[in-house]
Scaffold this motif. Structure first.
Motif, short mmCIF file in Angstrom:
data_model
loop_
_atom_site.label_atom_id
_atom_site.label_comp_id
_atom_site.label_asym_id
_atom_site.label_seq_id
_atom_site.Cartn_x
_atom_site.Cartn_y
_atom_site.Cartn_z
N GLN A 275 32.43 59.72 -24.56
CA GLN A 275 32.97 60.98 -24.09
C GLN A 275 32.56 62.05 -25.07
O GLN A 275 32.38 61.79 -26.26
N GLU B 122 36.45 66.43 -27.87
CA GLU B 122 37.19 67.58 -27.34
C GLU B 122 36.79 68.87 -28.03
O GLU B 122 36.70 69.94 -27.40
N SER B 123 36.53 68.80 -29.34
CA SER B 123 36.15 70.01 -30.07
C SER B 123 34.82 70.58 -29.58
O SER B 123 34.64 71.80 -29.54
N GLU C 92 35.47 72.32 -26.24
CA GLU C 92 36.06 73.63 -26.49
C GLU C 92 35.02 74.61 -27.00
O GLU C 92 35.03 75.80 -26.63
N ARG D 37 34.68 67.62 -17.94
CA ARG D 37 34.78 66.20 -18.28
C ARG D 37 35.77 65.54 -17.34
O ARG D 37 36.69 66.20 -16.83
#
Length: 275
Positions: free
Chosen positions: A99, A102-103, A106, A273
């Protein structure tokens, strides 16, 4: 067990003409490129030993032998490093799906002026910002970009450099996977493309390798016309070859104006995602 080293030696041998290495060729030759015994002679090893290498009966040649073969086969630095890597033990294939961190999601979501997406080493899209989605309908989560480039007619229309891009994409995939030919995801992807794409079959059989690096993408976009964009490919730390791809145009250029116009047409965000 797959014979990655032998297959690579055979494929590259067939692409070197006798005249390129100072061998005078008289009459009809029954094989393309160099004969096995010619490679062995030029590399300073026995014909029987070279035969064992191609047949996969010897998988542990010394670095000196590989260097000699790289010289005979006229490999560039990237292909030479790939050859050396094939003689190393294959890493254990990872089955966990990657994956995008997350950073990173963003980060690219906050870029209003740069199309960007994230992919894994198989070219599966893991994350994408709205601007990138406006460049191509295949910049969306879950799409395999190599498959899209080879099989989706829209990509042929979009990319003025389709021939170079498809050749590069196949060579990069082979370089990324190296000796790990037993990787289940690789087997699935290669098997699917081998059935569905003649272009892929031809390119994969050549065993060419290239590292993943930035390039100039030459597009003809349906809304803003011709658009030449530079792309940078940055490996995301702490991941298994997950790559961040960022597009930009030369500041002040017509391409920069066209890219800004496309950006103004981006009306809504896209799914970046899977949930």
């Amino acid at each position: 067990m797959e014979n990655a080293l032998g297959d690579y030696l055979r494929a590259r041998r067939e692409q070197v003409g006798p005249d390129e290495v100072g061998i005078r060729s008289a009459g009809l030759r029954r094989v393309p490129g160099l004969r096995r015994e010619e490679v062995a002679m030029l590399a300073g090893i026995s014909s029987d030993y070279y035969l064992r290498l191609e047949q996969g009966r010897d998988r542990n040649p010394s670095a000196q032998v590989l260097e000699a073969l790289a010289g005979v086969l006229r490999l560039d630095a990237d292909a030479r490093n790939y050859l050396l890597g094939l003689a190393q033990p294959a890493p254990h294939p990872r089955t966990r799906a990657e994956q995008a961190p997350e950073s990173i999601v963003e980060l690219i979501d906050g870029w209003p002026n740069n199309p960007a997406y994230v992919q894994n080493k198989y070219t599966d899209v893991l994350a994408v910002n709205a601007f990138a989605a406006a460049l191509s309908p295949n910049y969306r989560v879950g799409v395999n970009l190599l498959t899209a480039v080879l099989l989706d007619p829209r990509e042929r229309d979009l990319r003025r450099d389709w021939e170079d891009l498809s050749e590069e994409g196949v060579a990069v995939l082979r370089a990324e996977l190296g000796p790990n030919v037993d990787d289940p995801r690789l087997k699935e992807l290669v098997g699917d493309l081998s059935v569905r794409s003649e272009r892929f079959r031809q390119l994969w059989a050549r065993h060419e390798v290239r590292p993943r690096r930035g390039r100039l993408s030459r597009l003809t976009h349906p809304e803003v016309g011709d658009l030449d964009l530079r792309s940078d490919k940055l490996t995301v730390g702490g991941t298994d070859s997950v790559t961040l791809v960022v597009f930009h145009a030369v500041p002040g250029s017509r391409d920069a104006e066209s890219l800004a116009l496309l950006g103004s047409l981006v009306a809504r965000p896209v799914e970046r995602r899977p949930e």
